[in-house]
Design an enzyme around this catalytic site. Sequence first.
Site, PDB file in Angstrom:
ATOM      1  N   ALA A 146       0.821  -1.211   0.000  1.00  0.00           N
ATOM      2  CA  ALA A 146       0.000   0.000   0.000  1.00  0.00           C
ATOM      3  C   ALA A 146       0.854   1.260   0.000  1.00  0.00           C
ATOM      4  CB  ALA A 146      -0.922  -0.005   1.218  1.00  0.00           C
ATOM      5  N   GLN A 167      -7.367  -1.039   5.634  1.00  0.00           N
ATOM      6  CA  GLN A 167      -7.941  -1.657   6.840  1.00  0.00           C
ATOM      7  C   GLN A 167      -9.412  -2.024   6.653  1.00  0.00           C
ATOM      8  OE1 GLN A 167      -6.230  -2.651   9.390  1.00  0.00           O
ATOM      9  NE2 GLN A 167      -4.313  -1.498   9.200  1.00  0.00           N
ATOM     10  N   SER A 171      -3.681  -3.588   0.512  1.00  0.00           N
ATOM     11  CA  SER A 171      -2.446  -4.237   0.965  1.00  0.00           C
ATOM     12  C   SER A 171      -2.724  -5.698   1.256  1.00  0.00           C
ATOM     13  CB  SER A 171      -1.942  -3.541   2.236  1.00  0.00           C
ATOM     14  OG  SER A 171      -0.827  -4.224   2.760  1.00  0.00           O
ATOM     15  N   HIS A 228      -0.982  -7.966   3.063  1.00  0.00           N
ATOM     16  CA  HIS A 228      -0.732  -8.561   4.390  1.00  0.00           C
ATOM     17  C   HIS A 228      -1.725  -8.148   5.462  1.00  0.00           C
ATOM     18  CE1 HIS A 228       1.584  -5.302   6.677  1.00  0.00           C
ATOM     19  NE2 HIS A 228       1.557  -4.792   5.462  1.00  0.00           N
ATOM     20  N   THR A 283       9.506  -6.787 -12.618  1.00  0.00           N
ATOM     21  CA  THR A 283       8.894  -8.115 -12.748  1.00  0.00           C
ATOM     22  C   THR A 283       7.959  -8.380 -11.569  1.00  0.00           C
ATOM     23  OG1 THR A 283      10.863  -8.863 -13.883  1.00  0.00           O
ATOM     24  CG2 THR A 283       9.417 -10.582 -13.014  1.00  0.00           C
ATOM     25  N   CYS A 285       6.664   7.712  19.806  1.00  0.00           N
ATOM     26  CA  CYS A 285       7.751   7.954  20.739  1.00  0.00           C
ATOM     27  C   CYS A 285       8.831   8.742  19.998  1.00  0.00           C
ATOM     28  CB  CYS A 285       8.300   6.625  21.230  1.00  0.00           C
ATOM     29  SG  CYS A 285       9.506   6.815  22.517  1.00  0.00           S
TER      30      CYS A 285
HETATM   31  N1  PLP Z   1      -2.700   2.387   4.987  1.00  0.00           N
HETATM   32  C1  PLP Z   1      -3.152   1.957   6.168  1.00  0.00           C
HETATM   33  C2  PLP Z   1      -4.485   2.433   6.675  1.00  0.00           C
HETATM   34  C3  PLP Z   1      -2.392   1.059   6.917  1.00  0.00           C
HETATM   35  O1  PLP Z   1      -2.846   0.622   8.092  1.00  0.00           O
HETATM   36  C4  PLP Z   1      -1.132   0.643   6.410  1.00  0.00           C
HETATM   37  C5  PLP Z   1      -0.261  -0.241   7.207  1.00  0.00           C
HETATM   38  O2  PLP Z   1      -0.281  -0.192   8.432  1.00  0.00           O
HETATM   39  C6  PLP Z   1      -0.708   1.104   5.159  1.00  0.00           C
HETATM   40  C7  PLP Z   1      -1.528   1.987   4.482  1.00  0.00           C
HETATM   41  C8  PLP Z   1       0.614   0.670   4.549  1.00  0.00           C
HETATM   42  O3  PLP Z   1       0.517  -0.673   4.092  1.00  0.00           O
HETATM   43  P1  PLP Z   1       1.774  -1.504   3.541  1.00  0.00           P
HETATM   44  O4  PLP Z   1       2.368  -2.188   4.731  1.00  0.00           O
HETATM   45  O5  PLP Z   1       1.209  -2.485   2.562  1.00  0.00           O
HETATM   46  O6  PLP Z   1       2.694  -0.555   2.882  1.00  0.00           O
END
Ligand code: PLP
Length: 387
Positions: free
Chosen positions: A72, A184, A204, A206, A243, A330
């Site tokens: 993302a 999300q 994204s 993962h 690729t 932090c």
């Molecule tokens: N956007 C949101 C709302 C996210 O929570 C995150 C990851 O925490 C990202 C974008 C970035 O995703 P990626 O780890 O695939 O770069």
Amino acid sequence: MTIARAYLDYNASAPLLAEALEAMMSAPDRSADPSSVHQDGRAARRIVEAARRDVAALAGAKPEHVVFTSGATEAAATLLTPDWRMGRAPLRMSRLYVAASDHPCVLNGGRFDRSAFGVIGVGRDGVLDLAALDAELASHDRDAGLPLVAVHAANNETGVIQPVAKIAAVVKAHGGVLIVDAVQAAGRIPIDISNNYGDFLILSSHKIGGPKGAGAIVGLSDLMMPVPLVVGGGQEKGHRGGTENVAAIAGFGAAAREAAADLSAADGIAGRRDAVEAAILDVAPDAVIHSRQADRLCNTTFFSVPGMKAETAQIAFDLAGISLSAGSACSSGKVGPSHVLKAMGVEDDLGALRVSIGAATTKEEIERFAAALAAHVARGSRGECAA
Ligand code: PLP
């Protein structure tokens, strides 16, 4: 005896689904280049295209409008640019408008100059200030170029769901282009780009149970596209060189398939999320569950306990075998509030903790979380850590 850890950090990264792993392992030719014209290359291409169909289906898009990226963050960096093309003609986005509670990959403005982007505030509940967006777009100088708006569909810290259809209507009324960070939201609430849900989505892998290192830009069409960030051998129809990561894309596709089918699990997950919140309030009745009254994702709880330092608590949870996040930032050794809470005007000097769960989260894991919180609070960890 080793006790299994309780993983309550799905919003950081959801556990890899068995279906995604299987798809990655069984990609019949993981070594061929999908751009190669020989049989092995064509086999790899078929895997990529099948995944493209699955990702498109999750987002209500056409497969030809999906561009695979490394995640993302890369998708956002590609889309957040002043330089676009409408077909072959150059098109300029003169100003970017982002939400104050956006993920940093959006909030940093991508390829826009600092002077060319504005930040739209959110209310105390975390919901984007629609009137402020409307006012900003009304004063946008159309002669300089189009307004580009980027906002998340659901917040990674609080789980607050943005009124995307309303935002899309405001952006459309001002002739702007809307990018929705649906990272999300995917798999947790319906997302449908064909139904008044912006011009582009960011996804994204993962976060939905696929492997890390894969993501996508999903468009309503591919007529209007950003000038590519990664230029190379013309892959992804020239929109993203390099690729394709065939195995990761295969896993992403499988996870997208599961996510699309899994929306029905939301009620069960919300029930467990409510159990998490009941446990927090039982242990610490003065705890604050942020954005509790707002429309929120079924799986996310972001909370603060007065006098309890989030980072210290996170370590205590970790030692008790529980993985969760401290939402506090932090910097220079000082604990500060998260930018999301700050945007909401919430005073939260000691930071907040985020519990984010999924369909596989068990009652027993929630009980362990509750016991660890009770033990931490009983150790007097509030006053002790507040210094
Ligand atoms: N956007 C949101 C709302 C996210 O929570 C995150 C990851 O925490 C990202 C974008 C970035 O995703 P990626 O780890 O695939 O770069």
